[in-house]
Design an enzyme around this catalytic site. Structure first.
Site, PDB file in Angstrom:
ATOM      1  N   CYS A  85       4.838  -6.594   2.164  1.00 51.37           N
ATOM      2  CA  CYS A  85       5.092  -8.152   2.249  1.00 51.37           C
ATOM      3  C   CYS A  85       6.401  -8.092   2.559  1.00 51.37           C
ATOM      4  CB  CYS A  85       4.378  -8.881   1.645  1.00 51.37           C
ATOM      5  SG  CYS A  85       3.821 -11.143   2.914  1.00 51.37           S
ATOM      6  N   HIS A 202      -1.028  -6.522   1.113  1.00 47.44           N
ATOM      7  CA  HIS A 202      -1.002  -5.940   0.459  1.00 47.44           C
ATOM      8  C   HIS A 202      -1.970  -5.835  -0.501  1.00 47.44           C
ATOM      9  CE1 HIS A 202       1.926  -9.650  -0.723  1.00 47.44           C
ATOM     10  NE2 HIS A 202       1.386 -10.130   0.831  1.00 47.44           N
ATOM     11  N   GLU A 204      -1.189  -4.131  -3.675  1.00 45.37           N
ATOM     12  CA  GLU A 204      -1.847  -4.622  -5.321  1.00 45.37           C
ATOM     13  C   GLU A 204      -3.034  -5.745  -5.177  1.00 45.37           C
ATOM     14  OE1 GLU A 204       0.162  -5.905  -2.921  1.00 45.37           O
ATOM     15  OE2 GLU A 204       1.175  -7.473  -3.311  1.00 45.37           O
TER      16      GLU A 204
END
Lengths: 225, 83
Positions: A85, A202, A204
């Site tokens: 990002c 994303h 994560e």
């Protein structure tokens, strides 16, 4: 053997990234940008957020901070580097990866789950997937539209350096499945070598089982290899 | 040394989509104005002390190449004026 997760003023996915890496059994520490990259760094994640308030252009300031010179040197020496990002915007601004991520076609901040298709499964970041596999990842960005010169995009595609493309749930890369107007639905790309990558979604945020979806784990598993 | 102001205008390259400009154009049209197109640009004014205008221009260009513009998506102009 510790992965360095960089922190700039305005980073906000740094701790999520450490938590996801910890869950995968990968040692990871937060590294404040002004402290420089520790010598024992085994991998680098440039996390999401709004470094320097997105002043000038998202990622422009952080890309020119001294620690990014350390990151470039580490990348040249074979250390895996992943930008997520805002980290992807920083990676492109720092010329670690080609192209630029700029204002969404909608001119709005978008926060939603999307599907992406794995375009090249022969990289550390995608080895856990099959080529053509569709995974679900969240996006949260206002400047995620991948922009690049047409000739450079041709070269990128010829060299198989597109990592992920936005697609529908069936894996079809369509205009409707493109959340931000990215050229050729590109969601993530490789640098000159396959151990350097950036992506706007994303991983994560979908790596801990508590969240329900764990499709992002495969990307971060690059650091456990 | 002479005092100069370098005015740097950074704009998107032709063909690069500018969603903010499109939104602004639509807003003007909603207000009843007629226009063919609208382009936006960022402008920076840099106050520089230099031996001559050429040296001031070179320094401003270097600053633009290094930070103010992203060559992937931007073109830019630099105008030098004595202060």
């Amino acid at each position: 053997m510790t992965v360095s997760v960089l922190q700039f003023g305005g980073s906000n996915c740094d701790r999520d990234t450490v938590a996801a890496l910890d869950h995968l059994g990968v040692d990871a520490d937060l590294v404040w940008h002004d402290d420089g990259l520790p010598a024992e760094t085994s991998g680098v994640v440039v996390p999401g957020g709004f470094s320097y308030g997105d002043y000038l252009r998202a990622g422009a300031m952080a890309a020119r901070s001294p620690i990014m010179a350390d990151v470039k040197e580490a990348a040249e020496n074979g250390t895996p580097v992943l930008g997520i990002c805002n980290g992807a915007q920083i990676g492109c601004e720092a010329r670690l990866t080609p192209g630029a991520f700029t204002t969404n076609e909608s001119a709005r901040f978008q926060c939603e789950h999307v599907h992406v298709r794995v375009e090249n499964a022969d990289t550390p970041f995608t080895q856990a997937y099959e080529e053509g596999e569709v995974i679900e990842l969240p996006i949260a960005h206002g400047e995620g539209r991948f922009e690049i010169d047409d000739d450079e995009l041709d070269r990128l595609e010829d060299d198989d350096r597109v990592l992920f493309r936005y697609c529908d749930a069936e894996g079809d890369v369509t205009e409707g499945a493109n959340p931000n107007g990215s050229k050729h639905n590109v969601a993530g790309v490789l640098g000159e070598h396959d151990h350097v990558a950036v992506l706007m979604p994303h991983p994560e945020r979908v790596s801990l089982p508590d969240v329900g979806i764990t499709d992002g784990q495969g990307v971060l598993q690059a650091f456990g290899r | 040394m002479t005092a100069y102001t370098a005015t740097v205008t950074v704009r998107l390259k032709g063909g690069v989509l500018d969603p903010e400009a499109e939104t602004t154009q639509r807003a003007l049209e909603r207000l009843g104005f007629e226009l063919e197109d609208l382009r936006s640009a960022d402008q920076f004014e840099l106050d520089i002390e230099a031996d001559d205008a050429e040296a001031a221009g070179e320094r401003a260009e270097e600053m633009t190449e290094r930070l103010l513009a992203n060559p992937t998506i931007h073109d830019y102009d630099v105008d030098i004026e004595q202060r």
